[in-house]
Design a protein around this motif. Structure first.
Motif, mmCIF file in Angstrom:
data_model
loop_
_atom_site.group_PDB
_atom_site.id
_atom_site.type_symbol
_atom_site.label_atom_id
_atom_site.label_comp_id
_atom_site.label_asym_id
_atom_site.label_seq_id
_atom_site.Cartn_x
_atom_site.Cartn_y
_atom_site.Cartn_z
ATOM 1 N N ILE A 129 12.425 -10.948 -11.277
ATOM 2 C CA ILE A 129 11.784 -11.207 -9.986
ATOM 3 C C ILE A 129 11.494 -9.837 -9.392
ATOM 4 N N VAL A 130 10.227 -9.570 -9.102
ATOM 5 C CA VAL A 130 9.829 -8.233 -8.664
ATOM 6 C C VAL A 130 8.953 -8.319 -7.426
ATOM 7 N N SER A 131 9.207 -7.412 -6.488
ATOM 8 C CA SER A 131 8.325 -7.228 -5.345
ATOM 9 C C SER A 131 7.597 -5.899 -5.570
ATOM 10 N N PRO A 132 6.395 -5.937 -6.160
ATOM 11 C CA PRO A 132 5.745 -4.703 -6.627
ATOM 12 C C PRO A 132 5.444 -3.716 -5.504
ATOM 13 N N ALA A 133 5.751 -2.451 -5.757
ATOM 14 C CA ALA A 133 5.463 -1.417 -4.774
ATOM 15 C C ALA A 133 3.951 -1.219 -4.618
ATOM 16 N N LYS A 134 3.225 -1.341 -5.744
ATOM 17 C CA LYS A 134 1.768 -1.169 -5.715
ATOM 18 C C LYS A 134 1.129 -2.264 -6.563
ATOM 19 N N ASP A 135 0.264 -3.054 -5.962
ATOM 20 C CA ASP A 135 -0.342 -4.134 -6.743
ATOM 21 C C ASP A 135 -1.514 -3.649 -7.583
ATOM 22 N N ASP A 136 -1.849 -2.351 -7.485
ATOM 23 C CA ASP A 136 -2.899 -1.795 -8.336
ATOM 24 C C ASP A 136 -2.309 -0.937 -9.458
ATOM 25 N N ASP A 137 -0.990 -1.002 -9.638
ATOM 26 C CA ASP A 137 -0.323 -0.257 -10.706
ATOM 27 C C ASP A 137 0.776 -1.154 -11.271
ATOM 28 N N LEU A 154 7.560 -11.609 -5.926
ATOM 29 C CA LEU A 154 8.139 -11.965 -4.639
ATOM 30 C C LEU A 154 7.414 -11.253 -3.508
ATOM 31 N N ASP A 155 6.871 -12.006 -2.559
ATOM 32 C CA ASP A 155 6.265 -11.504 -1.320
ATOM 33 C C ASP A 155 4.934 -10.811 -1.542
ATOM 34 N N ARG A 156 4.731 -10.235 -2.730
ATOM 35 C CA ARG A 156 3.517 -9.477 -2.998
ATOM 36 C C ARG A 156 2.911 -9.937 -4.321
ATOM 37 N N GLY A 157 1.729 -10.489 -4.259
ATOM 38 C CA GLY A 157 1.092 -10.969 -5.468
ATOM 39 C C GLY A 157 0.245 -9.903 -6.128
ATOM 40 N N ILE A 167 4.645 -16.051 -1.783
ATOM 41 C CA ILE A 167 4.287 -15.179 -0.667
ATOM 42 C C ILE A 167 4.341 -15.978 0.633
ATOM 43 N N ALA A 168 4.290 -15.254 1.744
ATOM 44 C CA ALA A 168 4.137 -15.882 3.055
ATOM 45 C C ALA A 168 2.667 -15.826 3.449
ATOM 46 N N ASP A 169 2.280 -16.627 4.420
ATOM 47 C CA ASP A 169 0.870 -16.653 4.845
ATOM 48 C C ASP A 169 0.602 -15.485 5.805
ATOM 49 N N ASP A 170 0.740 -14.271 5.269
ATOM 50 C CA ASP A 170 0.670 -13.056 6.090
ATOM 51 C C ASP A 170 -0.656 -12.902 6.815
ATOM 52 N N ARG A 171 -1.751 -13.194 6.132
ATOM 53 C CA ARG A 171 -3.067 -13.021 6.760
ATOM 54 C C ARG A 171 -3.199 -13.940 7.983
ATOM 55 N N HIS A 172 -2.827 -15.190 7.808
ATOM 56 C CA HIS A 172 -2.913 -16.141 8.916
ATOM 57 C C HIS A 172 -1.983 -15.732 10.060
ATOM 58 N N ALA A 173 -0.789 -15.251 9.719
ATOM 59 C CA ALA A 173 0.157 -14.831 10.748
ATOM 60 C C ALA A 173 -0.403 -13.672 11.562
ATOM 61 N N ALA A 174 -1.000 -12.692 10.876
ATOM 62 C CA ALA A 174 -1.575 -11.542 11.576
ATOM 63 C C ALA A 174 -2.756 -11.968 12.438
ATOM 64 N N GLU A 175 -3.548 -12.895 11.925
ATOM 65 C CA GLU A 175 -4.668 -13.400 12.720
ATOM 66 C C GLU A 175 -4.159 -14.073 13.996
ATOM 67 N N SER A 176 -3.114 -14.856 13.862
ATOM 68 C CA SER A 176 -2.594 -15.609 15.009
ATOM 69 C C SER A 176 -2.055 -14.687 16.093
ATOM 70 N N ILE A 177 -1.248 -13.710 15.693
ATOM 71 C CA ILE A 177 -0.647 -12.839 16.709
ATOM 72 C C ILE A 177 -1.686 -11.911 17.317
ATOM 73 N N SER A 212 1.136 -7.629 0.617
ATOM 74 C CA SER A 212 1.483 -8.371 1.832
ATOM 75 C C SER A 212 0.994 -7.651 3.079
ATOM 76 N N VAL A 213 1.134 -6.327 3.114
ATOM 77 C CA VAL A 213 0.685 -5.551 4.276
ATOM 78 C C VAL A 213 -0.842 -5.540 4.342
ATOM 79 N N ARG A 214 -1.490 -5.445 3.186
ATOM 80 C CA ARG A 214 -2.958 -5.468 3.183
ATOM 81 C C ARG A 214 -3.475 -6.788 3.760
ATOM 82 N N ARG A 215 -2.809 -7.902 3.407
ATOM 83 C CA ARG A 215 -3.236 -9.197 3.965
ATOM 84 C C ARG A 215 -3.081 -9.218 5.480
ATOM 85 N N ARG A 216 -2.020 -8.616 5.985
ATOM 86 C CA ARG A 216 -1.809 -8.597 7.439
ATOM 87 C C ARG A 216 -2.863 -7.755 8.139
#
Length: 355
Positions: A129-137, A154-157, A167-177, A212-216
């Motif tokens: 189970i890995v939460s990748p530091a960089k999704d382009d590497d 985990l958390d980062r696709g 993952i969590a619905d990070d993009r939607h959460a950032a849009e909402s707040i 995850s941060v990029r989606r936010r």
């Protein structure tokens, strides 16, 4: 005559077999948890092993069964309460399924992550189970998958890895707040993240390698654009990696002629340092600046004022990732799943209308 070995000797499978009155092969099947034996034989062998104080030789069992009984977990920062809680979800599910967890901390460093994966593979873990530091590497993760090892993200696709992802619905959460802040009249809304660039300046979404941060940030910028707010990329502040760096970034923003009227912290560790800086500068939350944090860390509900947060289902992220991995280890072969868990905004007292 009791032929059991003295208590101070190393107890072997043969010793257990002798005491149970079964063959060594039968005892090995019970103790190694493979093959088929009757319930009565299993009870007899288990009782003998318990009486002798037998301990399973995990290396020998892995050579026999092809399983180590362990899963490897690599996360970005174990000091971050987000990852601590996610790992708790992983370990709870893994333990119930009979697996131990070997945990590695990458420190959000891709080289450290690659080294951790190599170490875990050498330890013959059954899955990752890995939460990748960089999704382009992620070539090292592709190699693990090609070797036949089950992998869950985990958390980062990653768009290039066809593996189970939670993952969590990070993009939607950032849009909402962001939409809520805009509706309260905020126009100078800063987003602060630990993700960084070579020159510590955000220019495009491609600069952000953590999914995850990029989606936010994408959600934040989308709402700003829809609301007629232009050039909001300048309000995305990167490089809040350490407490000192975070305090420097927040201090510079709050002491600038055009300070933000609201700050969105990408995690609770950044939010905590931002909260401290406000106090040090004699500013009041939310009268001077509103503050929102991703992740409902314990401290956010007991400060004065308590902090509005985006509550993420962190424990469930970890637990769901572990459940998917266990299913794969038990033979599941269906198409890789992407599970998106919902977040919620918990409104407290750190946000008010802009003056």
């Amino acid at each position: 005559m009791d032929k059991s070995p003295p208590k101070n000797s190393s107890v072997t499978v043969a010793d257990v077999a002798r005491k149970a009155g079964v063959s060594k092969a039968t005892a090995a099947r019970v103790l190694g948890d493979y093959g088929t034996v009757s319930d009565r034989v299993r009870e007899v062998v288990t009782a003998a092993a318990r009486a002798l104080g037998y301990r399973t030789n995990e290396l020998a069992r892995s050579m026999t069964t092809g399983r180590s009984g362990s899963i490897g977990v690599v996360v970005g920062d174990i000091e971050n309460p987000f990852f601590s809680l996610a790992v708790r979800g992983i370990t709870d599910v893994a333990r119930q399924a009979g697996f131990t967890v070997i945990l590695s901390n990458s420190g959000e460093d891709i080289d450290a992550e690659k080294a951790a994966i190599r170490t875990l593979l050498s330890k013959r873990v059954d899955g990752l189970i890995v939460s990748p530091a960089k999704d382009d590497d992620v070539e090292h993760l592709h190699e693990a998958v090609r070797s036949g090892l089950p992998l869950v993200l985990l958390d980062r696709g990653s768009d290039t890895l066809a593996v189970d992802t939670v993952i969590a619905d990070d993009r939607h959460a950032a849009e909402s707040i962001t939409r809520q802040l805009v509706s309260l009249g905020h126009r100078r809304i800063a987003y602060v993240t630990a993700c960084d660039t070579p020159d510590h300046t955000f220019r495009t979404l491609q600069d952000i390698s953590t999914a995850s941060v990029r989606r936010r940030i994408e959600g934040y910028l989308r709402v700003c654009e829809e609301s007629g707010l232009s050039d909001m990329g300048k309000w995305v502040r990167v490089g809040a990696v350490t407490p000192d760096q975070t305090r420097r970034i927040v201090t510079d923003m709050l002491q600038s002629p055009q300070r933000p009227t609201a700050i969105i912290a990408s995690d609770s560790m950044i939010a905590l340092e931002a909260f401290k800086v406000h106090r040090q500068l004699g500013l009041t939350i939310p009268d001077d600046v509103s503050l929102v944090s991703f992740h409902d860390a314990d401290w956010t509900s007991v400060t004065s004022p308590p902090v509005t947060v985006v509550r993420q289902p962190v424990y469930d992220l970890g637990a769901t990732a572990a459940e998917l991995l266990v299913k794969r280890l038990n033979g599941a072969t269906e198409t890789a799943r992407k599970v998106v868990l919902k977040t919620e905004i918990v409104e407290r007292a750190s946000v008010r209308a802009a003056l």
